[in-house]
Enzyme design. Structure first.
Site, PDB file in Angstrom:
ATOM      1  N   GLU A   2      12.136   2.331  14.243  1.00 44.84           N
ATOM      2  CA  GLU A   2      11.264   3.405  13.752  1.00 44.84           C
ATOM      3  C   GLU A   2       9.988   3.379  14.578  1.00 44.84           C
ATOM      4  O   GLU A   2       9.875   2.605  15.534  1.00 44.84           O
ATOM      5  CB  GLU A   2      10.962   3.219  12.256  1.00 44.84           C
ATOM      6  CG  GLU A   2      10.245   1.921  11.946  1.00 44.84           C
ATOM      7  CD  GLU A   2       9.910   1.753  10.461  1.00 44.84           C
ATOM      8  OE1 GLU A   2       9.792   2.744   9.734  1.00 44.84           O
ATOM      9  OE2 GLU A   2       9.745   0.586  10.044  1.00 44.84           O
TER      10      GLU A   2
ATOM     11  N   TYR B 216       0.825  -1.204   0.000  1.00 51.10           N
ATOM     12  CA  TYR B 216       0.000   0.000   0.000  1.00 51.10           C
ATOM     13  C   TYR B 216       0.856   1.248   0.000  1.00 51.10           C
ATOM     14  O   TYR B 216       2.067   1.176   0.211  1.00 51.10           O
ATOM     15  CB  TYR B 216      -0.946   0.005   1.212  1.00 51.10           C
ATOM     16  CG  TYR B 216      -0.277   0.325   2.532  1.00 51.10           C
ATOM     17  CD1 TYR B 216       0.534  -0.608   3.161  1.00 51.10           C
ATOM     18  CD2 TYR B 216      -0.440   1.564   3.139  1.00 51.10           C
ATOM     19  CE1 TYR B 216       1.158  -0.316   4.364  1.00 51.10           C
ATOM     20  CE2 TYR B 216       0.182   1.866   4.350  1.00 51.10           C
ATOM     21  CZ  TYR B 216       0.973   0.917   4.956  1.00 51.10           C
ATOM     22  OH  TYR B 216       1.601   1.216   6.135  1.00 51.10           O
TER      23      TYR B 216
ATOM     24  N   LYS C 130       6.567  -1.894   1.893  1.00 51.24           N
ATOM     25  CA  LYS C 130       5.356  -1.301   2.492  1.00 51.24           C
ATOM     26  C   LYS C 130       4.194  -2.274   2.315  1.00 51.24           C
ATOM     27  O   LYS C 130       3.280  -2.068   1.511  1.00 51.24           O
ATOM     28  CB  LYS C 130       5.056   0.079   1.872  1.00 51.24           C
ATOM     29  CG  LYS C 130       4.152   0.924   2.776  1.00 51.24           C
ATOM     30  CD  LYS C 130       4.238   2.391   2.418  1.00 51.24           C
ATOM     31  CE  LYS C 130       3.240   3.246   3.157  1.00 51.24           C
ATOM     32  NZ  LYS C 130       3.319   3.199   4.607  1.00 51.24           N
TER      33      LYS C 130
ATOM     34  N   ARG D 106       8.307   4.085  -4.587  1.00 54.42           N
ATOM     35  CA  ARG D 106       8.313   3.124  -3.468  1.00 54.42           C
ATOM     36  C   ARG D 106       7.311   2.001  -3.721  1.00 54.42           C
ATOM     37  O   ARG D 106       7.572   0.832  -3.432  1.00 54.42           O
ATOM     38  CB  ARG D 106       8.012   3.845  -2.159  1.00 54.42           C
ATOM     39  CG  ARG D 106       8.159   2.950  -0.939  1.00 54.42           C
ATOM     40  CD  ARG D 106       8.095   3.726   0.353  1.00 54.42           C
ATOM     41  NE  ARG D 106       6.779   4.330   0.545  1.00 54.42           N
ATOM     42  CZ  ARG D 106       6.476   5.156   1.550  1.00 54.42           C
ATOM     43  NH1 ARG D 106       7.394   5.501   2.434  1.00 54.42           N
ATOM     44  NH2 ARG D 106       5.263   5.656   1.668  1.00 54.42           N
TER      45      ARG D 106
ATOM     46  N   ARG E 139      -7.374 -20.580  -1.755  1.00 51.82           N
ATOM     47  CA  ARG E 139      -6.341 -20.417  -0.734  1.00 51.82           C
ATOM     48  C   ARG E 139      -5.246 -21.477  -0.839  1.00 51.82           C
ATOM     49  O   ARG E 139      -5.507 -22.679  -0.710  1.00 51.82           O
ATOM     50  CB  ARG E 139      -6.971 -20.450   0.666  1.00 51.82           C
ATOM     51  CG  ARG E 139      -5.985 -20.053   1.750  1.00 51.82           C
ATOM     52  CD  ARG E 139      -6.637 -20.013   3.127  1.00 51.82           C
ATOM     53  NE  ARG E 139      -5.670 -19.617   4.130  1.00 51.82           N
ATOM     54  CZ  ARG E 139      -4.759 -20.425   4.648  1.00 51.82           C
ATOM     55  NH1 ARG E 139      -4.709 -21.697   4.270  1.00 51.82           N
ATOM     56  NH2 ARG E 139      -3.892 -19.991   5.554  1.00 51.82           N
TER      57      ARG E 139
ATOM     58  N   LEU F  85      11.031   1.333   7.111  1.00 54.10           N
ATOM     59  CA  LEU F  85      10.457   1.767   5.843  1.00 54.10           C
ATOM     60  C   LEU F  85      11.179   3.040   5.399  1.00 54.10           C
ATOM     61  O   LEU F  85      11.455   3.921   6.213  1.00 54.10           O
ATOM     62  CB  LEU F  85       8.962   2.082   6.031  1.00 54.10           C
ATOM     63  CG  LEU F  85       8.271   2.458   4.727  1.00 54.10           C
ATOM     64  CD1 LEU F  85       8.019   1.216   3.887  1.00 54.10           C
ATOM     65  CD2 LEU F  85       6.961   3.172   4.998  1.00 54.10           C
TER      66      LEU F  85
ATOM     67  N   HIS G 279      -0.753 -21.217  -0.102  1.00 56.26           N
ATOM     68  CA  HIS G 279       0.275 -20.234   0.234  1.00 56.26           C
ATOM     69  C   HIS G 279       1.085 -19.757  -0.971  1.00 56.26           C
ATOM     70  O   HIS G 279       1.358 -18.576  -1.114  1.00 56.26           O
ATOM     71  CB  HIS G 279       1.228 -20.784   1.302  1.00 56.26           C
ATOM     72  CG  HIS G 279       0.599 -20.876   2.665  1.00 56.26           C
ATOM     73  ND1 HIS G 279      -0.472 -21.675   2.926  1.00 56.26           N
ATOM     74  CD2 HIS G 279       0.908 -20.257   3.822  1.00 56.26           C
ATOM     75  CE1 HIS G 279      -0.812 -21.550   4.202  1.00 56.26           C
ATOM     76  NE2 HIS G 279       0.010 -20.688   4.770  1.00 56.26           N
TER      77      HIS G 279
HETATM   78  N1  PDD Z   1       2.821   5.140   7.460  1.00 55.31           N
HETATM   79  N2  PDD Z   1       7.447   3.786   8.976  1.00 55.31           N
HETATM   80  C1  PDD Z   1       6.320   3.048   8.905  1.00 55.31           C
HETATM   81  C2  PDD Z   1       6.305   1.686   9.519  1.00 55.31           C
HETATM   82  C3  PDD Z   1       5.191   3.562   8.251  1.00 55.31           C
HETATM   83  O1  PDD Z   1       4.065   2.841   8.174  1.00 55.31           O
HETATM   84  C4  PDD Z   1       5.248   4.871   7.701  1.00 55.31           C
HETATM   85  C5  PDD Z   1       4.070   5.462   6.970  1.00 55.31           C
HETATM   86  C6  PDD Z   1       6.440   5.608   7.818  1.00 55.31           C
HETATM   87  C7  PDD Z   1       6.590   6.993   7.249  1.00 55.31           C
HETATM   88  O2  PDD Z   1       6.571   6.966   5.840  1.00 55.31           O
HETATM   89  P1  PDD Z   1       6.020   8.214   4.996  1.00 55.31           P
HETATM   90  O3  PDD Z   1       6.844   9.375   5.397  1.00 55.31           O
HETATM   91  O4  PDD Z   1       6.248   7.802   3.595  1.00 55.31           O
HETATM   92  O5  PDD Z   1       4.563   8.394   5.346  1.00 55.31           O
HETATM   93  C8  PDD Z   1       7.519   5.022   8.447  1.00 55.31           C
HETATM   94  C9  PDD Z   1       1.658   5.507   6.708  1.00 55.31           C
HETATM   95  C10 PDD Z   1       1.402   6.966   6.685  1.00 55.31           C
HETATM   96  C11 PDD Z   1       0.482   4.678   7.205  1.00 55.31           C
HETATM   97  O6  PDD Z   1       0.690   3.493   7.394  1.00 55.31           O
HETATM   98  O7  PDD Z   1      -0.605   5.215   7.393  1.00 55.31           O
END
Ligand code: PDD
Length: 284
Positions: free
Chosen positions: A180, A33, A147, A52, A100, A205, A102
């Site tokens: 993070e 996403y 992501k 990304r 389903r 991320l 895997h």
């Molecule tokens: N989250 N780290 C993680 C685990 C994240 O899910 C996100 C973003 C970030 C920051 O990335 P960015 O600057 O590209 O938003 C760092 C989004 C906003 C979400 O899951 O809603």
């Protein structure tokens, strides 16, 4: 006005928009996403988000998703149909619908959902006063650079933070290093005024906000040191802050119960908040 969602080639009323029960996103979290900010009707940093997204798809070997041009058109159209001024656009692409099993299915087409939502963002008082983060063990998988919609550990961490009255959870690996936040990147300002944030590796991320902020920092002459930092270092830091699409730059003033600096947002964080705000306005 009712909300409109994009699902697999069609624009549908949001409440009637559906995905099949055997979608692999639903069964295996087999999908990716993106979340983009929209300001004044304009999506921000689209290029970075699409880069990304493309990388996440590549890492998971999800093939057959629409190209960047098509995705840009869908994003513009979903903003238009929802008359969105300020908020977010959410894009989700899964490996699609299949019985389903895997292993990757043969011939499944990816399922694509794009939604738009009004969002006010973090209230001005909170931006001013800063937030508290709670330290939570990082129990996520080894490919946090993708992501992926597989966010269960992030969900549990955010909930733990909420229940502790904190805005965000900062995730700590088994060596006592902060990786993070549950949905944000983590930064500190060291004793020399340098910015420290973890290097891009499989543990975090690659945030678009992190990337843009790094570019903006070039003008300030401040050094960004990309390396892991420990909980002890964060607690003793001059300043700390977090970044994300929805939070932008947000001061962190308490980690668990430990105030950072004098417990108020510091000058470096304030300056960066200001610069980021100006940059966002200029993009429109
Ligand atoms: N989250 N780290 C993680 C685990 C994240 O899910 C996100 C973003 C970030 C920051 O990335 P960015 O600057 O590209 O938003 C760092 C989004 C906003 C979400 O899951 O809603």
């Amino acid at each position: 006005m009712s909300r409109i969602a994009y699902v697999n080639g069609q624009y549908r009323p949001h409440r009637a928009a559906q995905i099949h029960i055997e979608d692999r996103g639903y069964q295996f979290a087999d999908g990716i996403y993106e979340v983009m900010a929209v300001r004044g009707g304009v999506p921000l940093n689209v290029e970075h988000h699409l880069t990304r997204l493309r990388r996440s798809l590549g890492e998971l070997r999800i093939e057959g998703a629409p190209g960047d041009g098509t995705l840009r058109t869908i994003v513009a159209e979903i903003i238009r149909r929802n008359r969105l001024r300020d908020g977010i656009v959410y894009i989700q692409i899964t490996r699609g619908v299949a019985t389903r099993d895997h292993a990757f299915p043969m011939g499944a087409a990816p399922a694509i959902v794009v939604t738009a939502r009004r969002m006010k963002g973090v209230p001005a008082e909170v931006r001013q006063s800063g937030v508290r983060v709670k330290l939570v063990p990082d129990i996520r998988w080894g490919r946090c650079d993708i992501k992926s919609v597989s966010l269960l550990a992030n969900v549990l961490a955010k909930q733990a933070a909420r229940e502790a009255g904190a805005f965000e959870a900062w995730l700590v690996d088994d060596q006592g290093l902060v990786t993070e936040g549950s949905s944000t990147n983590a930064w500190i300002v060291d004793g020399e005024g340098n910015l420290v944030t973890r290097q891009l590796d499989n543990a975090i991320l690659s945030g678009v906000t992190r990337r843009v902020l790094k570019e903006l920092l070039v003008e300030t002459g401040r050094t960004v040191i990309e390396r892991p930092f420990s909980v002890a270092e964060a607690s003793g830091a001059r300043e700390a802050f977090l970044t994300s699409t929805t939070s932008q730059v947000l001061p962190v003033v308490i980690i668990d119960d430990h105030p950072i600096g004098d417990g108020r947002p510091g000058p470096v964080t304030r300056d960066l908040q200001h610069r980021f705000q100006e940059y966002a306005v200029m993009q429109r």
